[in-house]
Design a protein around this motif. Structure first.
Motif, PDB file in Angstrom:
ATOM      1  N   SER A  81       0.850  -1.194   0.000  1.00 48.37           N
ATOM      2  CA  SER A  81       0.000   0.000   0.000  1.00 48.37           C
ATOM      3  C   SER A  81       0.879   1.234   0.000  1.00 48.37           C
ATOM      4  O   SER A  81       1.976   1.239   0.570  1.00 48.37           O
ATOM      5  N   GLU A  85      -2.493   5.991   0.784  1.00 48.57           N
ATOM      6  CA  GLU A  85      -3.589   5.043   0.988  1.00 48.57           C
ATOM      7  C   GLU A  85      -3.711   4.674   2.453  1.00 48.57           C
ATOM      8  O   GLU A  85      -4.819   4.602   3.008  1.00 48.57           O
ATOM      9  N   TYR A  86      -2.572   4.451   3.078  1.00 41.98           N
ATOM     10  CA  TYR A  86      -2.570   4.094   4.499  1.00 41.98           C
ATOM     11  C   TYR A  86      -3.167   5.210   5.348  1.00 41.98           C
ATOM     12  O   TYR A  86      -3.938   4.962   6.283  1.00 41.98           O
ATOM     13  N   ASP A  89      -7.090   5.267   4.428  1.00 45.87           N
ATOM     14  CA  ASP A  89      -7.826   4.029   4.729  1.00 45.87           C
ATOM     15  C   ASP A  89      -6.814   2.911   4.960  1.00 45.87           C
ATOM     16  O   ASP A  89      -6.251   2.374   4.009  1.00 45.87           O
ATOM     17  N   ARG A  92      -6.859  -0.313   2.934  1.00 42.91           N
ATOM     18  CA  ARG A  92      -6.736  -0.246   1.473  1.00 42.91           C
ATOM     19  C   ARG A  92      -5.377  -0.841   1.089  1.00 42.91           C
ATOM     20  O   ARG A  92      -4.405  -0.142   0.813  1.00 42.91           O
ATOM     21  N   SER A  94      -3.349  -3.674  -1.289  1.00 46.94           N
ATOM     22  CA  SER A  94      -3.445  -4.446  -2.534  1.00 46.94           C
ATOM     23  C   SER A  94      -2.702  -5.772  -2.397  1.00 46.94           C
ATOM     24  O   SER A  94      -1.625  -5.840  -1.804  1.00 46.94           O
TER      25      SER A  94
END
Length: 635
Positions: A81, A85-86, A89, A92, A94
């Protein structure tokens, strides 16, 4: 005379003759032990110098991307991630979906196929299929196929860089090279996946923080081995963190919503993470079962309250029982020949068994069917000349049958394949719950791929009716995704418990009636006691990762540029000598003395253990210069 680190070398030379090393940028070859005079005897109350031990939690610096690799016994994969993104969220994250005959999965089998030159030909499901295709036409002889090899590090005593693995046909390769190639493949696959998201993405090495997971019960040599393999795969040491598997799972589960809702109908997170709650994480993997116990602080951070424990009781234990059952059915000679001649069929058979192992639900009356390779049935007929149905009837009284190409096993027999694993897990959990440090645990958190087995979960629930048992969704990926969270926030764990007692081999003045006579040596006319275990950390000691610890002061001899410290671990809290049965030599630590150090200066040395790797800090208090250190836990 002051007390000295190290022991007499085989030539009986004095400390003054064994300290002349030439300063170099890399660890120098050390022909004999080096000695440091210690300023204070073991057990002294001298405070020494305060050193910051939390090197792991001081870093890593914020990276653009956190990438995690989970190399498991049975299945492996990766997740990642971006920092933004961290922050928006945490969940979130991948992962990659690996295609196979039954669909897609977030992990692929830990199988790697290497060509005759040792280069990666295929990995995971593709490796199994390619190897099978080669074997069908007898073109596999010069290839290397490694499958489920991770547990060799846990089982191997005296691990070194010379340790070799046997592939499925008996050919050997250095273990560190095999692990390196798997990590390299997953690393490259991950980088290509990230670049495919945006062609303009340019990732420099310092932009990525890599996290590689390791079982909590692994010793320091195995963890160091994994670090070396990752570095050989192209991951720079300063960009690499090792994460304990159950710890990573615990971090991830903090953010998973449950199916329970509040009065407004909103999903809530697990209430086991409220302050002052103590819970047990049981990570059920393919090879190991790792258990840690965490307590939630008022701040929401986690602290470890008992050292990680566990054993080799994972899903592979059930595989071994199934293998024993096949031997009982077909005979040792037939099954051994089947393994040697039809290796691809063996892999396919256990792939199907693994699926049945995870999906079988107790309580059903219908027999469980597993497709048998035609090669095994035909081989049995050719070698024995017996009617397999009659043999099964006499041995198993209708509980096991073969109909055409299907092995049909009664539910009762199938469940018995789990008995050895389940009894070990349950007994160990019970013994932990009876310890004072673990009292107050009210929740068991079951994670890992083996936790997907209904048989295992039902057994744990029935044995611990007074505990809340939580099995989060997609439990097989909790470690992988939690490792990403750990990479973003290594300060989430604020205290860990030492798994072993750690210290340094040293010499002290000989005391009549106190010291062991067999350890008596004479140096420059003085009687010395050799092989003394100088304790720095004790097993069961809780170590804060945010507070400074006090190191031990050692005098530097004139002209000394390097010192070789022998590092030992012990399973008991108060070892006296490093030669005791419960003590193990971890390896050597080369300490580089700062260039401006004078003959009367002192060096403050500190061993510390953060839960994932053993570390060392050293400082010259006069110059405030830190010394450089080099580990060699595999030499």
């Amino acid at each position: 005379m002051g007390q000295c680190l190290g022991r007499l070398d085989s030539g009986g030379r004095t400390p003054q003759h064994s300290v002349n090393f030439t300063p170099v940028a890399a660890p120098p070859p050390v022909p004999c032990r080096t000695y440091l005079q210690i300023s204070d005897p073991p057990g002294s109350t001298s405070q020494g110098e305060q050193l910051t031990t939390n090197t792991e939690n001081q870093g890593p610096p914020t990276r653009l991307l956190v990438a995690a690799i989970d190399l498991g016994t049975t299945f492996s994969g990766y997740a990642f991630s971006f920092r933004h993104e961290y922050l928006s969220d945490r969940l979130r994250i991948s992962t990659n979906l690996w295609p196979h005959n039954n669909g897609m999965s977030m992990k692929a089998p830990t199988s790697i196929l290497l060509d005759p030159e040792g280069e990666v030909k295929a990995f995971g499901y593709e490796a199994i299929k390619t190897f099978g295709d080669l074997a069908e036409y007898n073109q596999h002889v010069d290839y290397f196929f490694f499958n489920k090899f991770k547990m060799n590090l846990y089982q191997q005593g005296g691990l070194s860089t010379d340790f070799k693995l046997h592939d499925i046909s008996g050919k050997t390769m250095l273990a560190v090279d095999v692990f390196t190639k798997v990590i390299w493949y997953l690393k490259q696959h991950l980088i290509n996946r990230v670049k495919s998201l945006d062609s303009r993405i340019q990732l420099a090495p310092e932009d990525v923080q890599w996290v590689v997971t390791v079982p909590a019960i692994w010793d320091d040599k195995a963890k160091f081995f994994m670090r070396k393999a990752a570095e050989k795969a192209g991951i720079e040491g300063r960009n690499l963190t090792l994460a304990l598997e159950p710890e990573a799972a615990s971090l991830y589960c903090r953010y998973i919503p449950t199916y329970r809702t509040d009065l407004q109908g909103n999903a809530q997170t697990f209430d086991i993470f409220r302050p002052n709650t103590k819970y047990m994480v049981v990570d059920l993997g393919g090879g190991t079962v790792d258990i840690t116990v965490h307590s939630v602080l008022e701040s929401g951070a986690l602290e470890e309250v008992h050292q990680p424990t566990g054993g080799y009781w994972g899903g592979s234990t059930v595989d071994n029982e199934f293998c024993a059952l096949l031997v009982c059915i077909f005979g040792t000679d037939v099954y051994q020949e089947f393994q040697e001649k039809f290796t691809a069929d063996v892999i396919d058979l256990f792939q199907e068994f693994d699926l049945k192992k995870r999906t079988f639900e107790p309580g059903k009356d219908a027999p469980l069917s597993i497709k048998l390779p035609a090669s095994l049935i035909e081989l049995y007929k050719m070698r024995s000349g017996e009617d397999i149905q009659e043999v099964l009837k006499n041995k198993f009284d209708q509980e096991i049958k073969i109909k055409r190409d299907k092995l049909q096993i009664s539910p009762q027999v199938f469940i018995r394949l789990f008995n050895k694993s389940i009894s070990s897990i349950v007994n160990h959990i019970q013994s932990l719950l009876e310890k004072n440090t673990v009292s107050g645990v009210s929740v068991l958190l079951l994670v890992g791929g083996y936790a997907e087995s209904h048989v295992v979960r039902d057994a744990i629930v029935s044995h611990f009716p007074n505990l809340q048992i939580i099995h989060p969704p997609e439990s097989s990926s909790t470690v992988l995704k939690g490792a990403v969270l750990f990479g973003h926030d290594p300060k989430a764990i604020v205290a860990r418990v030492c798994k072993y007692t750690y210290g340094i081999a040293m010499m002290v003045p000989y005391k009549e009636g106190v010291s062991d006579p067999s350890k008596k040596r004479v140096i420059n006319g003085e009687e010395i006691c050799d092989d003394v275990f100088d304790v720095h950390l004790r097993v069961g000691e809780q170590v804060s990762l945010s507070e400074n610890r006090t190191g031990k002061q050692y005098n530097v001899q004139s002209g000394q540029t390097h010192s070789l410290l022998e590092v030992y671990a012990s399973s008991v809290p108060n070892p006296k000598y490093v030669t005791e049965n419960w003590c193990t030599r971890l390896g050597s630590l080369v300490l580089e003395v700062p260039p401006n150090t004078q003959a009367n200066d002192k060096i403050v040395v500190l061993l510390y253990y953060s839960g994932t790797e053993l570390g060392v800090s050293a400082l010259n208090p006069r110059t405030k210069q830190e010394t450089k250190t080099y580990f060699d836990f595999l030499g």
